[in-house]
Design a protein around this motif. Structure first.
Motif, PDB file in Angstrom:
ATOM      1  N   UNK A  59       0.839  -1.188   0.000  1.00 38.22           N
ATOM      2  CA  UNK A  59       0.000   0.000   0.000  1.00 38.22           C
ATOM      3  C   UNK A  59       0.883   1.250   0.000  1.00 38.22           C
ATOM      4  N   UNK A  60       0.308   2.377  -0.396  1.00 37.61           N
ATOM      5  CA  UNK A  60       1.062   3.635  -0.408  1.00 37.61           C
ATOM      6  C   UNK A  60       1.632   3.943   0.969  1.00 37.61           C
TER       7      UNK A  60
ATOM      8  N   UNK B 117       6.391   4.286   4.726  1.00 34.23           N
ATOM      9  CA  UNK B 117       7.135   3.766   5.884  1.00 34.23           C
ATOM     10  C   UNK B 117       8.463   3.144   5.447  1.00 34.23           C
ATOM     11  N   UNK B 118       8.454   2.445   4.329  1.00 34.50           N
ATOM     12  CA  UNK B 118       9.690   1.861   3.805  1.00 34.50           C
ATOM     13  C   UNK B 118      10.678   2.959   3.445  1.00 34.50           C
TER      14      UNK B 118
ATOM     15  N   UNK C  14      14.760   4.710  -0.818  1.00 34.75           N
ATOM     16  CA  UNK C  14      13.880   5.673  -0.143  1.00 34.75           C
ATOM     17  C   UNK C  14      13.208   6.580  -1.164  1.00 34.75           C
ATOM     18  N   UNK C  15      13.987   7.063  -2.127  1.00 34.98           N
ATOM     19  CA  UNK C  15      13.433   7.957  -3.146  1.00 34.98           C
ATOM     20  C   UNK C  15      12.386   7.241  -3.995  1.00 34.98           C
TER      21      UNK C  15
ATOM     22  N   UNK D  94      17.943  13.109   0.297  1.00 36.86           N
ATOM     23  CA  UNK D  94      17.165  13.277   1.527  1.00 36.86           C
ATOM     24  C   UNK D  94      16.168  14.434   1.358  1.00 36.86           C
ATOM     25  N   UNK D  95      16.620  15.504   0.721  1.00 37.93           N
ATOM     26  CA  UNK D  95      15.742  16.650   0.459  1.00 37.93           C
ATOM     27  C   UNK D  95      14.580  16.232  -0.435  1.00 37.93           C
ATOM     28  N   UNK D  96      14.864  15.445  -1.452  1.00 38.45           N
ATOM     29  CA  UNK D  96      13.808  14.953  -2.341  1.00 38.45           C
ATOM     30  C   UNK D  96      12.767  14.171  -1.549  1.00 38.45           C
ATOM     31  N   UNK D  97      13.229  13.226  -0.745  1.00 35.01           N
ATOM     32  CA  UNK D  97      12.311  12.387   0.017  1.00 35.01           C
ATOM     33  C   UNK D  97      11.472  13.243   0.968  1.00 35.01           C
ATOM     34  N   UNK D  98      12.107  14.170   1.656  1.00 33.15           N
ATOM     35  CA  UNK D  98      11.372  15.025   2.594  1.00 33.15           C
ATOM     36  C   UNK D  98      10.323  15.873   1.887  1.00 33.15           C
TER      37      UNK D  98
END
Length: 117
Positions: free
Chosen positions: A2-3, A8-9, A36-37, A106-110
């Motif tokens: 699920x999204x 969470x992953x 993560x991305x 990290x900036x992208x993910x945030x």
């Protein structure tokens, strides 16, 4: 998945990347950052009903997200994650570059998390 599980992953992979890097394993840290991305992109793709079937689709999706959010920097930030993915396979990055790409990823993910939550 699920999204919400993808989100969470993504968070878990950011933490895993920090641990791997602190342990001296830049290759594994690179791949965890890429993971993560991609997980945060897949989460948003799922939320929008888009099919996530590979890298080209994710790149196009990020372009759409950047347009929709009025944030063109997302494209370049996601490219940093792609460079880390390549680094996992080829081990070409010097530490200074890894640290730069790490921060951009990290900036992208945030930023993506801020838009998806």
């Amino acid at each position: 998945m699920l999204a919400t599980e993808h989100i969470e992953t993504a968070r878990q992979f950011l933490a895993d990347a920090d641990r791997e890097y602190e342990a001296g394993d830049m290759l594994q840290a690179s791949e965890k950052l890429w993971g993560a991305a991609t997980h945060v992109v897949i989460a948003e793709m799922q939320r929008r009903g888009m099919k996530a079937s590979g890298h080209p689709e994710m790149i196009l999706a990020v372009r759409h997200f950047a347009d929709d959010y009025g944030d063109p920097t997302l494209n370049g930030l996601f490219s940093a994650a792609g460079a880390l993915h390549a680094n996992f396979y080829h081990g070409f990055m010097e530490e200074y570059r890894f640290e730069n790409e790490r921060e951009l990823t990290r900036e992208f993910v945030q930023r993506m998390l801020a838009h998806t939550e």
